[in-house]
Motif scaffolding. Structure first.
Motif, mmCIF file in Angstrom:
data_model
loop_
_atom_site.group_PDB
_atom_site.id
_atom_site.type_symbol
_atom_site.label_atom_id
_atom_site.label_comp_id
_atom_site.label_asym_id
_atom_site.label_seq_id
_atom_site.Cartn_x
_atom_site.Cartn_y
_atom_site.Cartn_z
ATOM 1 N N ARG A 24 8.304 -3.061 -21.568
ATOM 2 C CA ARG A 24 9.663 -3.449 -21.914
ATOM 3 C C ARG A 24 9.886 -3.350 -23.420
ATOM 4 N NH1 ARG A 24 8.104 -7.076 -18.176
ATOM 5 N NH2 ARG A 24 7.545 -8.668 -19.676
ATOM 6 N N ILE A 25 11.062 -2.818 -23.787
ATOM 7 C CA ILE A 25 11.533 -2.828 -25.166
ATOM 8 C C ILE A 25 12.916 -3.461 -25.143
ATOM 9 C CG2 ILE A 25 10.152 -0.850 -25.934
ATOM 10 C CD1 ILE A 25 12.675 0.896 -25.542
ATOM 11 N N GLU A 26 13.512 -3.626 -26.302
ATOM 12 C CA GLU A 26 14.800 -4.313 -26.409
ATOM 13 C C GLU A 26 15.872 -3.748 -25.476
ATOM 14 O OE1 GLU A 26 18.041 -4.914 -29.878
ATOM 15 O OE2 GLU A 26 15.958 -5.346 -30.421
ATOM 16 N N ASP A 27 15.952 -2.419 -25.376
ATOM 17 C CA ASP A 27 17.015 -1.782 -24.596
ATOM 18 C C ASP A 27 16.602 -1.357 -23.193
ATOM 19 O OD1 ASP A 27 18.690 -2.072 -26.784
ATOM 20 O OD2 ASP A 27 18.215 -0.086 -27.569
ATOM 21 N N GLY A 28 15.425 -1.725 -22.741
ATOM 22 C CA GLY A 28 14.993 -1.307 -21.410
ATOM 23 C C GLY A 28 13.496 -1.130 -21.321
ATOM 24 N N LEU A 29 13.082 0.062 -20.867
ATOM 25 C CA LEU A 29 11.666 0.376 -20.690
ATOM 26 C C LEU A 29 11.330 1.671 -21.406
ATOM 27 C CD1 LEU A 29 11.409 -0.281 -16.850
ATOM 28 C CD2 LEU A 29 10.514 -1.735 -18.654
ATOM 29 N N THR A 30 10.060 1.805 -21.784
ATOM 30 C CA THR A 30 9.565 3.049 -22.358
ATOM 31 C C THR A 30 8.119 3.220 -21.936
ATOM 32 O OG1 THR A 30 9.492 4.405 -24.366
ATOM 33 C CG2 THR A 30 8.784 2.104 -24.577
ATOM 34 N N ASP A 31 7.557 4.398 -22.158
ATOM 35 C CA ASP A 31 6.178 4.699 -21.788
ATOM 36 C C ASP A 31 5.370 5.078 -23.019
ATOM 37 O OD1 ASP A 31 6.733 4.445 -19.032
ATOM 38 O OD2 ASP A 31 7.376 6.531 -18.918
ATOM 39 N N ALA A 32 4.090 4.743 -22.973
ATOM 40 C CA ALA A 32 3.130 5.214 -23.976
ATOM 41 C C ALA A 32 2.063 5.993 -23.217
ATOM 42 C CB ALA A 32 2.499 4.047 -24.731
ATOM 43 N N THR A 45 -4.011 -1.269 -27.084
ATOM 44 C CA THR A 45 -3.565 -0.303 -28.083
ATOM 45 C C THR A 45 -3.792 1.087 -27.520
ATOM 46 O OG1 THR A 45 -4.167 -1.823 -29.858
ATOM 47 C CG2 THR A 45 -3.833 0.480 -30.472
ATOM 48 N N ILE A 46 -2.732 1.905 -27.591
ATOM 49 C CA ILE A 46 -2.770 3.274 -27.083
ATOM 50 C C ILE A 46 -2.548 4.225 -28.255
ATOM 51 C CG2 ILE A 46 -1.732 4.934 -25.476
ATOM 52 C CD1 ILE A 46 -2.921 2.547 -24.023
ATOM 53 N N ALA A 47 -3.451 5.187 -28.429
ATOM 54 C CA ALA A 47 -3.287 6.221 -29.456
ATOM 55 C C ALA A 47 -2.482 7.359 -28.834
ATOM 56 C CB ALA A 47 -4.634 6.719 -29.942
#
Length: 79
Positions: A24-32, A45-47
């Motif tokens: 989760r981020i402020e505006d929704g979801l993102t992927d790493a 932690t993901i490089a």
């Protein structure tokens, strides 16, 4: 069949493995997408290609190890 949490899947994979983490981020979801470089009680932690990303466990909604990236293709040469 036992249902694993994203945290347990990532911990089981361990550091040095390639993984994808949705969080989760402020505006929704993102992927790493990248290599797991650290796992601790606070998060992982993901490089990634653009740098290291720390993700707190409470923000993680999904995560799993993935296969290594395919080798990069050689650039095409003009005819």
């Amino acid at each position: 069949m036992t249902s694993q949490t994203p945290e347990s899947r990532l911990r089981e994979a361990g550091t040095g493995r390639r993984a994808v983490v949705r969080y989760r981020i402020e505006d929704g979801l993102t992927d790493a997408l990248g290599t797991i470089t650290a796992l601790d009680s606070a998060g992982c932690t993901i490089a990634t290609r653009t740098g290291e990303v720390f993700i707190a466990w409470e923000r993680v909604t999904a995560g799993k190890p993935v296969p290594d990236a395919p080798p990069r293709r050689r650039p095409r040469t003009g005819s």
